[in-house]
Design a protein around this motif. Structure first.
Motif, PDB file in Angstrom:
ATOM      1  N   VAL A  83      -1.391  -0.464  -0.118  1.00 13.88           N
ATOM      2  CA  VAL A  83      -0.235  -0.716  -1.763  1.00 13.88           C
ATOM      3  C   VAL A  83       0.350   0.698  -1.798  1.00 13.88           C
ATOM      4  O   VAL A  83       0.873   0.829  -2.363  1.00 13.88           O
ATOM      5  CB  VAL A  83      -1.686  -0.590  -2.677  1.00 13.88           C
ATOM      6  CG1 VAL A  83      -1.056   0.474  -3.963  1.00 13.88           C
ATOM      7  CG2 VAL A  83      -1.951  -2.000  -3.774  1.00 13.88           C
ATOM      8  N   ARG A  84      -0.471   1.957  -1.400  1.00  9.21           N
ATOM      9  CA  ARG A  84       0.391   3.360  -1.448  1.00  9.21           C
ATOM     10  C   ARG A  84       1.527   3.549  -0.443  1.00  9.21           C
ATOM     11  O   ARG A  84       2.831   3.888  -1.383  1.00  9.21           O
ATOM     12  CB  ARG A  84      -0.978   4.567  -0.394  1.00  9.21           C
ATOM     13  CG  ARG A  84      -2.217   4.575  -1.518  1.00  9.21           C
ATOM     14  CD  ARG A  84      -2.140   4.632  -2.757  1.00  9.21           C
ATOM     15  NE  ARG A  84      -1.350   6.101  -2.838  1.00  9.21           N
ATOM     16  CZ  ARG A  84      -1.356   6.599  -4.265  1.00  9.21           C
ATOM     17  NH1 ARG A  84      -1.618   6.384  -5.478  1.00  9.21           N
ATOM     18  NH2 ARG A  84      -0.630   7.513  -4.452  1.00  9.21           N
TER      19      ARG A  84
ATOM     20  N   PHE B 184       5.153   3.517  -2.789  1.00 12.28           N
ATOM     21  CA  PHE B 184       6.136   4.524  -2.120  1.00 12.28           C
ATOM     22  C   PHE B 184       7.294   4.478  -2.043  1.00 12.28           C
ATOM     23  O   PHE B 184       8.757   4.310  -2.237  1.00 12.28           O
ATOM     24  CB  PHE B 184       5.526   5.237  -0.677  1.00 12.28           C
ATOM     25  CG  PHE B 184       6.315   6.014  -0.420  1.00 12.28           C
ATOM     26  CD1 PHE B 184       7.010   7.486  -1.599  1.00 12.28           C
ATOM     27  CD2 PHE B 184       7.289   6.214   1.093  1.00 12.28           C
ATOM     28  CE1 PHE B 184       7.357   8.461  -0.497  1.00 12.28           C
ATOM     29  CE2 PHE B 184       8.042   7.013   1.382  1.00 12.28           C
ATOM     30  CZ  PHE B 184       8.566   8.198   0.641  1.00 12.28           C
ATOM     31  N   LEU B 185       7.348   2.434  -0.786  1.00 15.99           N
ATOM     32  CA  LEU B 185       8.572   2.060  -0.487  1.00 15.99           C
ATOM     33  C   LEU B 185       9.488   1.800  -1.673  1.00 15.99           C
ATOM     34  O   LEU B 185      10.650   2.029  -2.249  1.00 15.99           O
ATOM     35  CB  LEU B 185       8.291   1.263   0.940  1.00 15.99           C
ATOM     36  CG  LEU B 185       8.187   1.951   2.003  1.00 15.99           C
ATOM     37  CD1 LEU B 185       7.921   0.414   3.004  1.00 15.99           C
ATOM     38  CD2 LEU B 185       9.184   3.102   2.677  1.00 15.99           C
ATOM     39  N   LEU B 186       9.137   0.868  -2.219  1.00 19.05           N
ATOM     40  CA  LEU B 186       9.266   0.364  -3.354  1.00 19.05           C
ATOM     41  C   LEU B 186      10.595   2.053  -4.742  1.00 19.05           C
ATOM     42  O   LEU B 186      11.109   1.834  -4.992  1.00 19.05           O
ATOM     43  CB  LEU B 186       9.096  -0.605  -4.275  1.00 19.05           C
ATOM     44  CG  LEU B 186       8.543  -1.617  -3.674  1.00 19.05           C
ATOM     45  CD1 LEU B 186       7.201  -2.207  -4.751  1.00 19.05           C
ATOM     46  CD2 LEU B 186       9.900  -2.647  -3.482  1.00 19.05           C
ATOM     47  N   GLY B 187       9.212   2.697  -4.688  1.00 19.02           N
ATOM     48  CA  GLY B 187       9.926   3.975  -5.821  1.00 19.02           C
ATOM     49  C   GLY B 187      10.990   4.895  -5.313  1.00 19.02           C
ATOM     50  O   GLY B 187      11.909   4.672  -5.694  1.00 19.02           O
TER      51      GLY B 187
ATOM     52  N   PHE C 263       3.492  -5.899  -9.725  1.00 17.54           N
ATOM     53  CA  PHE C 263       2.995  -7.455  -9.023  1.00 17.54           C
ATOM     54  C   PHE C 263       2.431  -7.447  -7.581  1.00 17.54           C
ATOM     55  O   PHE C 263       2.064  -7.940  -7.051  1.00 17.54           O
ATOM     56  CB  PHE C 263       4.124  -7.580  -8.719  1.00 17.54           C
ATOM     57  CG  PHE C 263       4.440  -8.626 -10.569  1.00 17.54           C
ATOM     58  CD1 PHE C 263       4.234  -9.469 -11.014  1.00 17.54           C
ATOM     59  CD2 PHE C 263       5.954  -8.232 -11.070  1.00 17.54           C
ATOM     60  CE1 PHE C 263       4.549 -10.282 -12.364  1.00 17.54           C
ATOM     61  CE2 PHE C 263       6.186  -8.403 -11.947  1.00 17.54           C
ATOM     62  CZ  PHE C 263       5.554 -10.358 -12.743  1.00 17.54           C
ATOM     63  N   ALA C 264       3.711  -5.796  -6.835  1.00 19.59           N
ATOM     64  CA  ALA C 264       2.872  -6.260  -5.686  1.00 19.59           C
ATOM     65  C   ALA C 264       1.187  -5.345  -5.593  1.00 19.59           C
ATOM     66  O   ALA C 264       1.153  -6.127  -4.375  1.00 19.59           O
ATOM     67  CB  ALA C 264       4.054  -5.024  -5.049  1.00 19.59           C
ATOM     68  N   LYS C 265       1.263  -4.273  -6.430  1.00 18.05           N
ATOM     69  CA  LYS C 265      -0.152  -4.062  -6.676  1.00 18.05           C
ATOM     70  C   LYS C 265      -1.332  -5.418  -6.748  1.00 18.05           C
ATOM     71  O   LYS C 265      -2.220  -5.299  -5.495  1.00 18.05           O
ATOM     72  CB  LYS C 265      -0.140  -3.115  -7.289  1.00 18.05           C
ATOM     73  CG  LYS C 265       0.542  -1.619  -6.714  1.00 18.05           C
ATOM     74  CD  LYS C 265       0.451  -0.768  -7.926  1.00 18.05           C
ATOM     75  CE  LYS C 265      -0.369   0.151  -8.617  1.00 18.05           C
ATOM     76  NZ  LYS C 265      -0.445   1.280  -9.201  1.00 18.05           N
TER      77      LYS C 265
END
Lengths: 330, 284
Positions: free
Chosen positions: B40-41, B45-48, B67-69
Motif C-alpha cells: 500500500v505504501r 507513493f507511486l500514484l502520488g 480504491f487501491a488501498k
C-alpha cells in the motif's frame, strides 16, 4: 512552398459576395502562430480588388481613426489579437474595435492568433461579432508531403535514414541531485530523473518500420503539430539538396515555474511582442520581463531580436502542450 | 480438527478451548498484513508521484489511491481468512464471538471508522485532492485512510478527521473532483466612488490573472451591492488549480486596489463596513 488556401479563400469570397448582396457576416480567420495566414489574406485581398481596405492591427494602436476615415466597405484587419494586452486597462482598444465592428455596416475580415482568440472569446465574447469563423486546420502527413514536394519531380530527392547517434539522442534518464545536511556539511546526492518525452520518442521510433520518406513526413507532421509554417521551417533545415536528412527529434518536455510559464503564454498568444509590452503585463504580477525572456531564450523557446521577443517556431508544439498542462491556455 | 473433537467440553469457568490456530498461522497472517501495508505504501507513493506529474489529470490519478488501498487490504484480509487461517465452522463461531465481543466492548469506534472509510471510498462525497470543509476544518484532502481522512489546511496543518464523523457530518466540497474551483473575492469601496469603474477594474483584474480559468461553464461574474456608507463589489471567478486559491485571491485583490487608487476609488471610512453577517448576508 506555402500551403494552398483554396477552400478558405472560396469561403471568404462567398462572404464578400453575400455582403454585396446585402447579407453581412464578419469573418474571423483563426490559426496557430506561424501558420502563414498572411498568404491567405493576400489571396483574399486580390479577390476583393477595389473597395477594400487592409490594415495591420498594430498600427491601430497609434491611429485608430484610420478605420473611421476609410470609406472602404470591406475592411481587412491583420493580427487583430494585437489590440489587447493581458492587463488591467489592456482591453480598452479591443472594446473600442468591437464596438466599431458591431455598429458599422462594413464587412470585417480579420485574422487571429488561435490562443488569443480562445482567451478573448471567453473573456469578451468576441465570437458573437464574427459569425463566420474560418479555423485553419492541422495538416496530416500526406498533406504536408504534398505541400513540400509540390516543387520537385518524383524521385528527385533522396530521403536518408534517421541519423540519431551523431546528433546525440535524448537520454531516458537525466542526472539530477538533491542536497542533505550531515554534521553541518552539505552533501550532494546524485539521482536519476526519467525524461518521459525521450521515452515516448524511443518507443515511437522502435515502432517506425516505414520507408524513409513516409517516416520522415510522419515525424514532421507530429513534431510540427500539422502546422505548415513550422513544417516548412523544419523541412528547410532537413533539406540538403538533393538529399533530405532525417534529423528531426522530438523536443524535450518543458520544465518551467508558473511565472515563467505565464510569460511564455503571453508570448505564445501574440506570436511576438515588444519587451515593453511584455513588461507591462508582467510587472504588475511581480515578474521581470527581461529576466523571463532571457530564461525562455536560454531554454530555446523564444528568441530576442532587439526589443522584440518572439516564439521559436520549432518550440510551438511543446510550448502549447506545456501551457495546456498547467492550464494557462484552455 | 480431530483434536477439537476430543478436547474436554468447556463451560463457564472452564479452560479456554483450543480453536486450532497455531502460532505459525498467526505469524503468516501478520506477515501478510505487513506485506499488504508495504505494498500500500509503495502504491500510494507511486500514484502520488505520478499524479503530480499528470498536471491537469492530477485529481483523476489521485482518485485511484483510496480504491487501491481498499483493494489491497481487502485482498489481504480475504487471503488470510480463506487460505491461511482456513476457519472451520467451530472456529468461525468462536472467531465471530470474539470479534463481536471486541467490537461491542472496545473496537466499536474503530470498526465504525473503517466502515466510514469504505463508505467514503464508494460514495465519494470527496476525493483525494479535493478542497473540502468538514466540521470546522477546511483544506485539501491528502489521504482517505481506513480510519481517518487527512486534510492539509491553508496554514499547512495536517488535520485528521475520523471517517465516522465524516459520514455523520455535512461535507462541503469546493471542487468535486475538478482541478478548478470558484473563488469569491469581495472588495469594499466608499459610496462616493465610481462603482461601475470598480466593477470593470475588478473584472479585468480577475480575467488577466495567471491563476484564472474561464469557460462556458466557469464564467466570471461581477456583482455589486450598495450599503448605506459603502459598496461591495464581488467577483465570482474560477482558479485554474485549487492549490492557487489564496494566491489567486491575493493577486486579484492587490492589482485591483492598485488600479482603484489610480482611478481615485477610495476604500470605505474606518468602521462602516459590517462584516458580521458574512458572505451569505451580502447575497450574490
Amino acid at each position: 512552398m506555402p500551403r494552398d488556401f483554396k477552400e478558405e479563400v472560396e469561403v471568404i469570397e462567398r462572404s464578400m459576395e453575400d455582403f454585396r448582396g446585402g447579407k453581412r457576416r464578419n469573418v474571423a480567420v483563426i490559426s496557430d502562430p506561424f501558420y502563414g495566414e498572411s498568404e491567405l489574406l493576400d489571396q483574399v485581398w486580390e479577390a476583393a480588388a477595389s473597395g477594400a481596405f487592409r490594415v495591420k492591427a498594430g498600427s491601430l494602436k497609434e491611429d485608430f481613426e484610420i478605420l473611421e476615415r476609410s470609406s472602404a466597405k470591406i475592411v481587412v484587419v491583420e493580427e487583430a489579437h494585437r489590440l489587447y494586452l493581458r492587463k488591467i486597462g489592456g482591453f480598452d482598444l479591443m472594446d473600442r474595435f468591437m464596438n466599431f465592428v458591431s455598429s458599422s455596416d462594413r464587412l470585417f475580415i480579420t485574422t487571429w492568433n488561435s490562443f488569443s482568440w480562445k482567451y478573448l472569446d471567453e473573456v469578451l465574447g468576441i465570437g458573437q461579432h464574427f459569425p463566420l469563423k474560418v479555423v485553419l486546420p492541422r495538416m496530416d502527413a500526406g498533406e504536408i508531403r504534398d505541400m513540400l514536394l509540390s516543387g520537385y519531380e518524383e524521385g528527385e530527392l533522396t530521403f536518408l535514414e534517421e541519423e540519431t547517434e551523431e546528433r546525440g539522442e535524448p537520454k531516458i534518464f537525466k542526472r539530477s541531485s538533491f542536497e542533505i545536511r550531515l554534521l553541518s556539511q552539505r552533501i550532494e546526492i546524485p539521482r536519476p530523473v526519467a525524461d518521459l518525452g525521450s521515452v515516448r520518442s524511443r518507443l515511437q521510433k522502435k515502432e517506425d518500420k516505414r520507408p524513409p520518406m513516409e517516416a520522415f513526413f510522419g515525424k514532421l507532421a507530429r513534431i510540427s503539430d500539422g502546422n505548415p509554417g513550422v513544417a516548412d521551417l523544419l523541412w528547410k533545415e532537413a533539406l540538403d539538396y538533393p538529399e533530405v536528412r532525417d534529423c528531426l527529434t522530438d523536443p524535450p518536455s518543458i520544465d518551467l515555474d508558473l511565472d515563467d510559464s505565464f510569460a511564455l503564454s503571453i508570448i505564445l498568444s501574440m506570436g511576438s511582442l515588444d519587451l515593453a509590452d511584455l513588461s507591462e503585463v508582467l510587472e504588475p504580477v511581480g515578474t521581470s520581463a527581461e529576466r523571463a525572456a532571457a530564461l525562455l531564450e536560454e531554454r530555446g523557446l523564444v528568441f530576442i531580436d532587439g526589443e522584440v521577443v518572439s516564439l521559436r517556431a520549432e518550440a510551438l508544439k511543446r510550448t502549447a502542450e506545456h501551457l495546456r498542462r498547467v492550464r494557462l491556455v484552455w | 480438527m480431530a483434536e477439537n473433537a476430543t478436547a474436554p467440553p468447556s463451560g463457564p469457568g472452564g479452560p479456554i478451548p483450543d480453536i486450532g490456530i497455531d502460532p505459525s498461522t498467526i505469524i503468516s497472517a501478520l506477515l501478510l498484513l505487513t506485506i499488504a501495508y508495504v505494498v500500500v505504501r509503495v502504491v500510494v507513493f507511486l500514484l502520488g508521484w505520478l499524479s503530480e506529474r499528470a498536471y491537469e489529470h492530477r485529481i483523476t490519478v489521485k482518485m485511484a489511491i483510496p480504491f487501491a488501498k481498499l483493494a489491497i487490504y481487502g485482498f489481504a484480509v480475504y487471503h488470510i481468512l480463506s487460505s491461511v487461517v482456513q476457519l472451520s465452522a467451530t472456529q468461525l463461531i468462536v472467531f465471530s464471538g470474539l470479534a463481536g465481543a471486541a467490537i461491542g466492548f472496545g473496537l466499536k469506534d474503530l470498526v465504525a471508522e473503517v466502515v466510514g472509510g469504505v463508505v467514503i471510498v464508494l460514495d465519494k462525497p470527496y476525493q483525494v485532492g479535493d478542497k473540502v470543509r468538514i466540521d470546522d476544518q477546511y483544506g485539501e484532502v491528502t489521504d482517505i485512510g481506513l480510519r481517518a481522512t487527512r486534510l492539509v489546511t491553508p496554514d499547512d496543518n495536517l488535520v485528521s478527521v475520523s471517517n465516522q464523523m465524516v459520514i455523520n457530518q455535512t461535507v462541503a466540497n469546493a471542487n468535486a473532483g475538478s482541478l478548478e474551483m470558484q473563488v469569491v473575492i469581495d472588495l469594499f469601496i466608499d459610496s462616493s466612488s465610481d462603482a461601475a469603474e470598480a466593477m470593470k477594474i475588478l473584472r479585468e483584474a480577475a480575467v488577466t490573472s495567471k491563476y484564472v480559468y474561464i469557460s462556458n461553464k466557469r464564467p466570471v461574474t461581477i456583482l455589486m451591492r450598495d450599503h448605506p456608507f459603502y459598496s461591495m463589489v464581488r467577483a465570482r471567478v474560477y482558479v485554474n488549480d485549487i492549490r492557487y486559491e489564496f494566491k489567486f485571491e491575493t493577486d486579484v485583490t492587490k492589482r485591483a486596489w492598485e488600479a482603484f487608487k489610480r482611478e481615485g476609488i477610495e476604500p470605505p471610512m474606518a468602521g462602516v463596513v459590517d462584516l458580521g453577517g458574512g458572505r451569505a448576508a451580502d447575497g450574490g
